[in-house]
Write an enzyme that holds these catalytic residues in place. Structure first.
Site, short mmCIF file in Angstrom:
data_model
loop_
_atom_site.label_atom_id
_atom_site.label_comp_id
_atom_site.label_asym_id
_atom_site.label_seq_id
_atom_site.Cartn_x
_atom_site.Cartn_y
_atom_site.Cartn_z
CE1 TYR A 51 6.09 -18.72 52.15
CE2 TYR A 51 3.84 -18.60 52.96
CZ TYR A 51 4.95 -19.34 52.61
OH TYR A 51 4.92 -20.71 52.73
CB ALA A 200 2.37 -32.57 40.76
CE LYS A 201 7.66 -27.19 40.94
NZ LYS A 201 9.04 -27.13 40.42
CG LEU A 204 -1.10 -34.67 39.64
CD1 LEU A 204 -0.76 -35.17 41.04
CD2 LEU A 204 -1.43 -35.84 38.73
#
Length: 305
Positions: A51, A200-201, A204
């Site tokens: 990262y 979920a991106k 949700l």
């Protein structure tokens, strides 16, 4: 916040971990998010040497150094930046792992890493020397425990049989129930799951409700845009009378005994607080879990078996 044992190790992690990848490189802003997470009772912070070319580890290490004995620091290894820093390649060799850990320790400003994870992997990797590297690092006291980050059934089963991993990080959500097939096996092997991608991106998350009347919702894995919209509307009608979408998403993943923690990213203090409230909310009832399973797809991994 409740803490759960990671595998059969002596690590007890908060059931929500902070995924540090989305913190950014503004150290002042990142520090506030990390502090907000700690204030919520989160003791588990997940980063990786990949990262921001290691800057993420530096920020995490500097921020947590005053409270080092109160936190669990997890990082990852295996993705190796090239000299130009414009790409990386996979290197699970013993030589690289034992060299990379020194750099991570330096950036994290610590003498040991609580959880060192292999950041991927295939069945064709030289797993014997990879495992040997982690075992030696543990014997040397540079890491307390080690795990992997993989969704591949054949890789997971190989490490379960040949190594001493205590955890596996997997993408898991209501829209991606593929890991459930492996939960009984991992539970039997005393390997905990830590999850990523639980909302979920954003499909949700609470914000998705604002888009239900538009055509903005995309598909996701085996779900078409139409199926996504119908699914969200079903959850809204049945479960959101006294719950938020975040609660449903995170509590569903936490309902499985194999899951020790959900690792959620955050780019703001508000996100940390919202996710923390969702994790601290009352668990889903058995009937709610069964309903969610009924309206979602029980899928399996097709490859890497």
């Amino acid at each position: 916040m409740e803490k759960r044992q990671l595998g059969n190790s002596d690590l007890w992690v908060s059931k929500m971990g902070l995924g540090c990848m989305s913190l950014g490189t503004d150290s002042s802003h990142a520090k506030k998010i990390i502090q907000a997470a700690f204030d919520q009772g989160i003791n588990y912070f997940d980063t990786a040497d990949l990262y921001d070319y290691g800057v993420n580890e530096e920020i995490v290490g500097k921020t947590l150094s005053p409270i080092r004995d109160q936190v669990i620091i997890a990082t990852k290894v295996g993705n190796r930046w090239n000299d130009q820093k414009d790409g990386w390649h996979w290197d699970p060799s013993k030589a690289y792992i034992k060299d990379a850990v020194k750099n991570s320790l330096k950036r994290l400003q610590t003498d040991y890493i609580d959880l060192y994870q292999l950041h991927g992997g295939t069945i064709d990797d030289p797993s014997e020397e990879t495992i040997e590297a982690f075992e030696e690092l543990q014997e040397e006291g540079l890491i307390r425990c080690y795990g992997i980050s993989s969704i591949r059934p054949n890789v997971i089963k190989l490490f379960a049989k040949e190594s001493s991993i205590v955890s596996n990080m997997m993408q898991y959500s209501l829209l991606d129930r593929r890991p459930e097939e492996l939960f009984p096996f991992m539970q039997d092997q005393k390997i905990s799951v830590v999850t990523r991608g639980s909302v979920a991106k954003g499909l949700l998350s609470d914000k998705v409700l604002e888009k239900l009347q538009s055509d903005e919702l995309p598909g996701y894995l085996q779900y078409t845009p139409v199926e996504i919209k119908e699914l969200i509307e079903s959850i809204q009608a049945k479960l959101l009378t006294d719950r938020t979408m975040n609660e449903v998403a995170l509590q569903y993943t936490l309902a499985h005994e194999t899951v020790a923690a959900v690792v959620t990213g955050a780019s703001s203090i508000e996100q940390v607080q919202d996710n923390s409230r969702a994790v601290k909310a009352k668990p889903l009832h058995k009937e709610e879990i069964e309903y969610l399973k009924w309206i979602t797809k029980d899928t399996r991994y097709e490859n890497h078996r």
